[in-house]
Every structure is written in C-alpha cells, then in structure tokens.
Motif scaffolding. Structure first.
Motif, PDB file in Angstrom:
ATOM      1  N   ARG A 175       0.860  -1.169   0.000  1.00 56.82           N
ATOM      2  CA  ARG A 175       0.000   0.000   0.000  1.00 56.82           C
ATOM      3  C   ARG A 175       0.903   1.228   0.000  1.00 56.82           C
ATOM      4  O   ARG A 175       2.082   1.133   0.349  1.00 56.82           O
ATOM      5  CB  ARG A 175      -0.989  -0.017   1.159  1.00 56.82           C
ATOM      6  CG  ARG A 175      -0.531   0.451   2.526  1.00 56.82           C
ATOM      7  CD  ARG A 175       0.150  -0.607   3.369  1.00 56.82           C
ATOM      8  NE  ARG A 175      -0.457  -1.916   3.508  1.00 56.82           N
ATOM      9  CZ  ARG A 175      -1.215  -2.280   4.537  1.00 56.82           C
ATOM     10  NH1 ARG A 175      -1.565  -1.415   5.462  1.00 56.82           N
ATOM     11  NH2 ARG A 175      -1.608  -3.522   4.659  1.00 56.82           N
ATOM     12  N   ALA A 176       0.360   2.387  -0.415  1.00 59.65           N
ATOM     13  CA  ALA A 176       1.166   3.602  -0.529  1.00 59.65           C
ATOM     14  C   ALA A 176       1.289   4.262   0.837  1.00 59.65           C
ATOM     15  O   ALA A 176       0.325   4.849   1.348  1.00 59.65           O
ATOM     16  CB  ALA A 176       0.529   4.560  -1.535  1.00 59.65           C
ATOM     17  N   ILE A 177       2.473   4.152   1.447  1.00 59.33           N
ATOM     18  CA  ILE A 177       2.744   4.728   2.762  1.00 59.33           C
ATOM     19  C   ILE A 177       4.074   5.470   2.692  1.00 59.33           C
ATOM     20  O   ILE A 177       5.049   4.977   2.117  1.00 59.33           O
ATOM     21  CB  ILE A 177       2.821   3.648   3.864  1.00 59.33           C
ATOM     22  CG1 ILE A 177       1.506   2.868   3.951  1.00 59.33           C
ATOM     23  CG2 ILE A 177       3.179   4.261   5.207  1.00 59.33           C
ATOM     24  CD1 ILE A 177       0.340   3.669   4.494  1.00 59.33           C
ATOM     25  N   ASP A 178       4.134   6.653   3.288  1.00 64.56           N
ATOM     26  CA  ASP A 178       5.370   7.431   3.329  1.00 64.56           C
ATOM     27  C   ASP A 178       5.740   7.681   4.792  1.00 64.56           C
ATOM     28  O   ASP A 178       4.990   8.316   5.533  1.00 64.56           O
ATOM     29  CB  ASP A 178       5.176   8.761   2.600  1.00 64.56           C
ATOM     30  CG  ASP A 178       6.485   9.538   2.450  1.00 64.56           C
ATOM     31  OD1 ASP A 178       7.515   9.096   3.004  1.00 64.56           O
ATOM     32  OD2 ASP A 178       6.469  10.598   1.790  1.00 64.56           O
ATOM     33  N   LEU A 179       6.891   7.165   5.212  1.00 60.28           N
ATOM     34  CA  LEU A 179       7.362   7.374   6.587  1.00 60.28           C
ATOM     35  C   LEU A 179       8.047   8.728   6.763  1.00 60.28           C
ATOM     36  O   LEU A 179       8.462   9.069   7.881  1.00 60.28           O
ATOM     37  CB  LEU A 179       8.338   6.260   6.990  1.00 60.28           C
ATOM     38  CG  LEU A 179       7.758   4.854   7.113  1.00 60.28           C
ATOM     39  CD1 LEU A 179       8.872   3.859   7.464  1.00 60.28           C
ATOM     40  CD2 LEU A 179       6.657   4.810   8.148  1.00 60.28           C
ATOM     41  N   CYS A 180       8.181   9.484   5.673  1.00 61.36           N
ATOM     42  CA  CYS A 180       8.833  10.796   5.708  1.00 61.36           C
ATOM     43  C   CYS A 180      10.260  10.690   6.237  1.00 61.36           C
ATOM     44  O   CYS A 180      10.711  11.516   7.053  1.00 61.36           O
ATOM     45  CB  CYS A 180       8.020  11.782   6.556  1.00 61.36           C
ATOM     46  SG  CYS A 180       6.357  12.079   5.923  1.00 61.36           S
ATOM     47  N   LEU A 181      10.955   9.663   5.786  1.00 63.57           N
ATOM     48  CA  LEU A 181      12.347   9.457   6.142  1.00 63.57           C
ATOM     49  C   LEU A 181      13.195   9.451   4.877  1.00 63.57           C
ATOM     50  O   LEU A 181      12.709   9.064   3.807  1.00 63.57           O
ATOM     51  CB  LEU A 181      12.522   8.113   6.872  1.00 63.57           C
ATOM     52  CG  LEU A 181      11.851   7.967   8.233  1.00 63.57           C
ATOM     53  CD1 LEU A 181      11.948   6.518   8.709  1.00 63.57           C
ATOM     54  CD2 LEU A 181      12.488   8.900   9.256  1.00 63.57           C
TER      55      LEU A 181
END
Length: 352
Positions: A175-181
């Motif tokens: 799924r499209a997830i961004d941890l902002c790392l």
C-alpha cells in the motif's frame, strides 16, 4: 478433535512462537466450516506464578507444579497433546504424558544451542543432546522447513515431520505509505536481542535510513551506540503492516532463526529481503528471485533494491495459515497421537 497445546511462550511476549500458535488456532477455527473438526486450547504461563528470565527480563518463565498441570489437562480433556516449547511447562507436560504412557507431539521452534552460546559459553553439543532427549518420546517432531527437518534427522531426532508456516495477506500487503524518512529505507523487525545479530545491520555503510521495529534487552544499548538509526519499538497489526509497506528493503541479519515469520510478512508486503545465506532465510527464500543472500550483507542490501516487489507478493501468496493448520492436524492424525474417542480407541482417564 480437541488439541491442547502446551507452551512456555505466550502473550504478552512478541515472538514467532506466539504468533505461530495464535495464527494456528485462528486458522483451524476458520476451517470448521469445512468440517476439519479441530479445536485448540492452550496451557500457558498465564496459569502459573512466573519469574523473569535471567538476562531477558521481558520473558517470564512459569513455575508449574505437577498437580496443577494434571488438573489443567484433566479440565481441558484433550484428544491430543502438543508440546510447543522445551521450557518448564513443556517439561512438566512431557513428564505427565510419559508417566501415563500418553502419546504426544512436539515442535522445534528455536535453535537453543546458538541462542545459549550467544550469552554463555556452553558447548552446543550438550544442548543438542538435551534437545534430542526432550523430543525423543514424541510421536512427531514438527519442523518449519524441509532443510530444518533434514538437519534434525541428521542430528539424531526421530519422527521429524514438516509443519509449514503462513502469512496473513489480508493484513500484510502493498500500500502507498510514506514514513517521511530519507530513502531508501532499510527495515528490520524482531526482538532486539543479542542473538538477532542486529549490529551486523547497524554497522553497515548504507544510504537512506535504517529502521528497527521491536523491543528487547539490547534496545537501550543499541539506541545509544547507533543514534542515526530509528528505533520504533514494538508495533502490531495495521501499524506494523504500514511500516513494512513503506520500506524499501527488509534486512534480516539473524543467523540463528529456524524460520523467521517476519520474512513472509515482509515479502507479502512487497518488500524484498537482504540476508546472510544461512538456514533461516535460505530455507524460506531458496532460489526464488525475492531476496538477496550474501555473506556480505551490504552487497545483499544493494542487490535487494533491484528486486521486483510484485515477485515478492506473488511468492508470499503461496503461504497460508489454513494450509499450515491442515498440515499440523494431519501430522497428529498420521502418527496416531490421539488420546481418546478416535479410531476406536478407549477414552483415556486424566485423573492425576
């Protein structure tokens, strides 16, 4: 058929044994509609006084008494008994069955010789000898992979059978997830303990971000030693699944695991694996193009970046907990580890 599983590992512990047994029971319940006829109950540390395991205070060991063990088994009135661990509860239930000449099965989850040697200088041969003795009376010793089953047989274990594992693809999926790392994100999930060899991962010179999910006795020291790594602690359910999906490579530095359920969770999430070419990851991945196994873990991490995420998802889809539950129950029936009311057998008295 009522199956009683005796285990020293249970909630709130977070490890592969607990997850395997929980998913086994859930899958067997789901198969009732197909008239599989299996119902699981568990004999766990929750029924006894416990004490913290030396050097690993998050794990509590039970102090079972023979009379209490007998009472709990009698109340459960199982048709079959399975001993999942070699700890105090497993030993006491084994003793109960041996004294009454009751058949039982066991499973081999943990490479104790390697785990113990990571903490104290005990010869591995002594521990293997103790493990062989523990499992010797078992009608079937269940192993997660063909390679582990072969190894146990070579080490003198009898009656070894295959019990494969599964993965919940309804929870673990891309799924499209961004941890902002900063990317790429290299992820490792599991107990933060000495036997997991996390330093081999954390010492690597890699671009992007290293993320550790899990807790354990080594977490505080590793967080201090590796301030650039992100330690997220224990995560479960959807929160854990999202972290898998957001990463770019799953790094598995352990050299002691018999299987590694986290490997299947990562692959189901579309996450390629980087690991050493040792029994755990080699047994799961084999020659499939879903992981990079290399004695140079840094090379494996870079190679994994080029692996197709879709290939990982398709590979993991063949591992289901329903198939795992079927194999478990079929093994019990195949070796005749049934106590009462089956195949014309007379009922067994459970009075201590």
């Amino acid at each position: 058929m009522r199956i009683l599983v005796a285990t020293d590992a249970w909630h709130p512990q977070v490890n592969g044994v607990v997850r395997t047994l929980t998913k086994l029971a859930d899958a067997a319940g789901a198969l009732h509609a197909e008239d599989l006829g299996a119902e699981f109950t568990f004999l766990t540390p929750q029924s006894f006084r416990t004490f913290a395991m030396p050097s690993y205070r998050d794990v509590r060991l039970a102090m079972p008494r023979p009379a209490r063990i007998a009472k709990l088994i009698e109340e459960a009135r199982p048709d079959s008994i399975h001993i999942a661990t070699e700890g105090p509860i497993g030993l006491m239930v084994r003793r109960y069955c041996r004294q009454r000449k009751l058949p039982f099965t066991t499973s081999f989850h943990t490479r104790f010789p390697e785990y113990v040697r990571a903490r104290v200088p005990v010869p591995g041969s002594l521990i293997w000898r103790a493990l062989r003795r523990f499992h010797a009376p078992s009608r079937a010793v269940m192993a997660a992979t063909p390679a582990l089953a072969s190894e146990l047989t070579e080490r003198g274990f009898d009656n070894v059978v295959l019990w494969p594992r599964g993965v919940d693809t309804g929870l673990f999926h891309p799924r499209a997830i961004d941890l902002c790392l900063p990317g790429p994100v290299f992820l490792s999930v599991g107990r933060v303990a000495v036997e997991k060899n996390l330093e081999a991962f954390l010492d690597l010179d890699l671009p992007g971000t290293k993320v550790i999910v899990g807790d354990g006795p080594a977490r505080a020291s590793l967080e201090e030693a590796y301030p650039d790594a992100i330690f997220l602690g224990e995560k479960h359910g959807e929160a854990l699944a999202e972290i898998y999906a957001a990463a770019d490579v799953f790094v598995f530095p352990s050299k002691t695991d018999t299987f590694g359920l986290v490997l299947l969770e990562a692959l189901a999430s579309g996450l390629p694996v980087a690991a050493f070419p040792v029994k755990g990851p080699r047994d799961v991945i084999g020659d499939a193009p879903v992981g990079a196994l290399d004695h140079d873990l840094r090379n494996a991490c870079f190679a994994a970046l080029d692996i197709s995420r879709q290939d990982c998802v398709e590979f993991a889809s063949s591992y289901t907990w329903e198939a795992s539950a079927r194999a478990f129950i079929d093994s019990i029936l195949a070796v005749g580890a049934v106590l009462s009311g089956r195949n014309g057998a007379d009922p067994v008295s459970f009075v201590a």
